[in-house]
Design a protein around this motif. Sequence first.
Motif, PDB file in Angstrom:
ATOM      1  N   LEU A  19       0.831  -1.210   0.000  1.00 19.17           N
ATOM      2  CA  LEU A  19       0.000   0.000   0.000  1.00 19.17           C
ATOM      3  C   LEU A  19       0.864   1.258   0.000  1.00 19.17           C
ATOM      4  CD1 LEU A  19      -2.874  -0.962   2.477  1.00 19.17           C
ATOM      5  CD2 LEU A  19      -2.872  -1.064  -0.014  1.00 19.17           C
ATOM      6  N   ASN A  20       1.963   1.254   0.741  1.00 18.61           N
ATOM      7  CA  ASN A  20       2.876   2.403   0.728  1.00 18.61           C
ATOM      8  C   ASN A  20       3.405   2.676  -0.669  1.00 18.61           C
ATOM      9  OD1 ASN A  20       2.866   3.388   3.370  1.00 18.61           O
ATOM     10  ND2 ASN A  20       4.379   1.897   4.044  1.00 18.61           N
ATOM     11  N   GLN A  21       3.750   1.630  -1.399  1.00 12.16           N
ATOM     12  CA  GLN A  21       4.266   1.812  -2.752  1.00 12.16           C
ATOM     13  C   GLN A  21       3.198   2.377  -3.687  1.00 12.16           C
ATOM     14  OE1 GLN A  21       5.866  -2.042  -3.711  1.00 12.16           O
ATOM     15  NE2 GLN A  21       7.749  -1.676  -2.577  1.00 12.16           N
ATOM     16  N   ILE A  22       1.963   1.973  -3.488  1.00 12.10           N
ATOM     17  CA  ILE A  22       0.866   2.465  -4.334  1.00 12.10           C
ATOM     18  C   ILE A  22       0.599   3.937  -4.057  1.00 12.10           C
ATOM     19  CG2 ILE A  22      -1.626   2.289  -4.738  1.00 12.10           C
ATOM     20  CD1 ILE A  22      -1.236  -0.799  -4.304  1.00 12.10           C
ATOM     21  N   TRP A  23       0.486   4.311  -2.783  1.00 10.78           N
ATOM     22  CA  TRP A  23       0.113   5.688  -2.451  1.00 10.78           C
ATOM     23  C   TRP A  23       1.292   6.647  -2.408  1.00 10.78           C
ATOM     24  CZ3 TRP A  23      -3.818   2.472  -0.101  1.00 10.78           C
ATOM     25  CH2 TRP A  23      -5.102   2.807  -0.514  1.00 10.78           C
ATOM     26  N   GLU A  24       2.493   6.157  -2.308  1.00  8.35           N
ATOM     27  CA  GLU A  24       3.661   7.034  -2.205  1.00  8.35           C
ATOM     28  C   GLU A  24       3.742   8.019  -3.373  1.00  8.35           C
ATOM     29  OE1 GLU A  24       6.972   8.816  -0.556  1.00  8.35           O
ATOM     30  OE2 GLU A  24       5.603   7.396   0.376  1.00  8.35           O
ATOM     31  N   GLU A  25       3.366   7.571  -4.560  1.00  9.61           N
ATOM     32  CA  GLU A  25       3.454   8.442  -5.739  1.00  9.61           C
ATOM     33  C   GLU A  25       2.477   9.617  -5.671  1.00  9.61           C
ATOM     34  OE1 GLU A  25       0.683   6.432  -9.126  1.00  9.61           O
ATOM     35  OE2 GLU A  25       2.457   5.288  -8.570  1.00  9.61           O
ATOM     36  N   ASP A  26       1.460   9.533  -4.832  1.00 10.95           N
ATOM     37  CA  ASP A  26       0.462  10.601  -4.716  1.00 10.95           C
ATOM     38  C   ASP A  26       0.876  11.712  -3.758  1.00 10.95           C
ATOM     39  OD1 ASP A  26      -1.127   9.120  -6.400  1.00 10.95           O
ATOM     40  OD2 ASP A  26      -2.396   8.311  -4.810  1.00 10.95           O
ATOM     41  N   PHE A  27       1.791  11.414  -2.843  1.00  6.41           N
ATOM     42  CA  PHE A  27       2.134  12.386  -1.814  1.00  6.41           C
ATOM     43  C   PHE A  27       3.023  13.499  -2.362  1.00  6.41           C
ATOM     44  CE2 PHE A  27       1.188   8.700   0.949  1.00  6.41           C
ATOM     45  CZ  PHE A  27       0.218   9.294   1.734  1.00  6.41           C
ATOM     46  N   LYS A  28       2.846  14.671  -1.816  1.00  3.87           N
ATOM     47  CA  LYS A  28       3.669  15.821  -2.170  1.00  3.87           C
ATOM     48  C   LYS A  28       5.002  15.722  -1.441  1.00  3.87           C
ATOM     49  CE  LYS A  28       0.351  17.797  -4.466  1.00  3.87           C
ATOM     50  NZ  LYS A  28       0.351  17.678  -5.900  1.00  3.87           N
ATOM     51  N   GLY A  29       6.012  16.388  -1.965  1.00  6.84           N
ATOM     52  CA  GLY A  29       7.338  16.347  -1.371  1.00  6.84           C
ATOM     53  C   GLY A  29       7.398  16.901   0.040  1.00  6.84           C
ATOM     54  N   PHE A  30       6.460  17.793   0.379  1.00  3.89           N
ATOM     55  CA  PHE A  30       6.481  18.403   1.711  1.00  3.89           C
ATOM     56  C   PHE A  30       5.640  17.626   2.724  1.00  3.89           C
ATOM     57  CE2 PHE A  30       3.383  20.639  -0.957  1.00  3.89           C
ATOM     58  CZ  PHE A  30       2.213  20.384  -0.269  1.00  3.89           C
ATOM     59  N   SER A  31       5.177  16.437   2.341  1.00  6.70           N
ATOM     60  CA  SER A  31       4.397  15.592   3.250  1.00  6.70           C
ATOM     61  C   SER A  31       5.335  14.617   3.962  1.00  6.70           C
ATOM     62  CB  SER A  31       3.352  14.816   2.434  1.00  6.70           C
ATOM     63  OG  SER A  31       2.688  13.886   3.244  1.00  6.70           O
ATOM     64  N   TYR A  32       5.260  14.586   5.294  1.00  7.32           N
ATOM     65  CA  TYR A  32       6.206  13.772   6.064  1.00  7.32           C
ATOM     66  C   TYR A  32       5.537  12.726   6.958  1.00  7.32           C
ATOM     67  CZ  TYR A  32       9.865  16.879   4.546  1.00  7.32           C
ATOM     68  OH  TYR A  32      10.748  17.573   3.770  1.00  7.32           O
ATOM     69  N   GLY A  33       4.264  12.862   7.259  1.00 10.66           N
ATOM     70  CA  GLY A  33       3.612  11.997   8.230  1.00 10.66           C
ATOM     71  C   GLY A  33       3.501  10.548   7.800  1.00 10.66           C
ATOM     72  N   PHE A  34       4.043   9.639   8.591  1.00  8.43           N
ATOM     73  CA  PHE A  34       3.926   8.194   8.399  1.00  8.43           C
ATOM     74  C   PHE A  34       4.428   7.722   7.038  1.00  8.43           C
ATOM     75  CE2 PHE A  34       0.549   9.226  11.476  1.00  8.43           C
ATOM     76  CZ  PHE A  34       0.981   8.449  12.528  1.00  8.43           C
ATOM     77  N   ARG A  35       5.439   8.397   6.510  1.00  4.77           N
ATOM     78  CA  ARG A  35       5.987   7.984   5.214  1.00  4.77           C
ATOM     79  C   ARG A  35       7.322   7.286   5.410  1.00  4.77           C
ATOM     80  NH1 ARG A  35       5.855  12.710   1.090  1.00  4.77           N
ATOM     81  NH2 ARG A  35       6.602  11.079  -0.285  1.00  4.77           N
ATOM     82  N   PRO A  36       7.539   6.208   4.647  1.00  7.36           N
ATOM     83  CA  PRO A  36       8.804   5.465   4.780  1.00  7.36           C
ATOM     84  C   PRO A  36      10.002   6.356   4.459  1.00  7.36           C
ATOM     85  CG  PRO A  36       7.315   4.384   3.200  1.00  7.36           C
ATOM     86  CD  PRO A  36       6.661   5.656   3.632  1.00  7.36           C
ATOM     87  N   GLY A  37      11.016   6.257   5.282  1.00  5.11           N
ATOM     88  CA  GLY A  37      12.246   7.013   5.045  1.00  5.11           C
ATOM     89  C   GLY A  37      12.159   8.476   5.435  1.00  5.11           C
ATOM     90  N   SER A  39      11.046  11.286   8.665  1.00  5.68           N
ATOM     91  CA  SER A  39      10.806  11.347  10.100  1.00  5.68           C
ATOM     92  C   SER A  39      10.388  12.760  10.496  1.00  5.68           C
ATOM     93  CB  SER A  39      12.080  10.967  10.867  1.00  5.68           C
ATOM     94  OG  SER A  39      13.056  11.994  10.715  1.00  5.68           O
ATOM     95  N   GLN A  40      10.045  12.904  11.767  1.00 14.07           N
ATOM     96  CA  GLN A  40       9.708  14.225  12.275  1.00 14.07           C
ATOM     97  C   GLN A  40      10.913  15.154  12.205  1.00 14.07           C
ATOM     98  OE1 GLN A  40       9.922  11.430  13.985  1.00 14.07           O
ATOM     99  NE2 GLN A  40      10.609  11.726  16.083  1.00 14.07           N
ATOM    100  N   HIS A  41      12.109  14.609  12.274  1.00 15.49           N
ATOM    101  CA  HIS A  41      13.323  15.422  12.171  1.00 15.49           C
ATOM    102  C   HIS A  41      13.477  15.978  10.753  1.00 15.49           C
ATOM    103  CE1 HIS A  41      14.403  14.189  16.171  1.00 15.49           C
ATOM    104  NE2 HIS A  41      14.283  12.916  15.814  1.00 15.49           N
ATOM    105  N   ASP A  42      13.142  15.163   9.750  1.00 16.85           N
ATOM    106  CA  ASP A  42      13.161  15.642   8.363  1.00 16.85           C
ATOM    107  C   ASP A  42      12.153  16.779   8.179  1.00 16.85           C
ATOM    108  OD1 ASP A  42      15.073  13.692   7.582  1.00 16.85           O
ATOM    109  OD2 ASP A  42      13.471  12.217   7.294  1.00 16.85           O
ATOM    110  N   ALA A  43      10.968  16.620   8.779  1.00 15.60           N
ATOM    111  CA  ALA A  43       9.943  17.662   8.676  1.00 15.60           C
ATOM    112  C   ALA A  43      10.424  18.954   9.329  1.00 15.60           C
ATOM    113  CB  ALA A  43       8.647  17.184   9.328  1.00 15.60           C
TER     114      ALA A  43
END
Length: 122
Positions: A19-37, A39-43
């Motif tokens: 599911l992460n691989q399917i939806w990952e392409e939809d997320f914007k670059g500035f989205s950080y919540g619960f995404r693989p790779g 973290s809150q530190h990246d945000a």
Amino acid sequence: MGIAALEDKIVQHAVGTVLNQIWEEDFKGFSYGFRPGRSQHDALDALYAGITRTKVDWVLDLDIRSFFDKISHEWLIKFVEHRIADKRIVRLIQKWLKAGVMEDGRWFETEEGTPQGSVMTP
């Protein structure tokens, strides 16, 4: 807190990876919540870079109280079905949502919300 059996944790991890691989392409670059790779530190690093490089008038910090406790199973399944055609995967997710809760040795049906602490929660 959702505590699944070992077999369920393994299957949940596999389904979550797909599911992460399917939806990952939809997320914007500035989205950080619960995404693989990410973290809150990246945000926080991105936020720091953004507010030091451009004029920022305000920053909004938002936490929706009880969001995951109250999420509609019906809405969530419709959302999943919109992208996932495999009925077996949808059925698995429905079973995880409806697994219920044990409290003081008694089982209670869950009609809303997602099990917190499970592999699939994010």
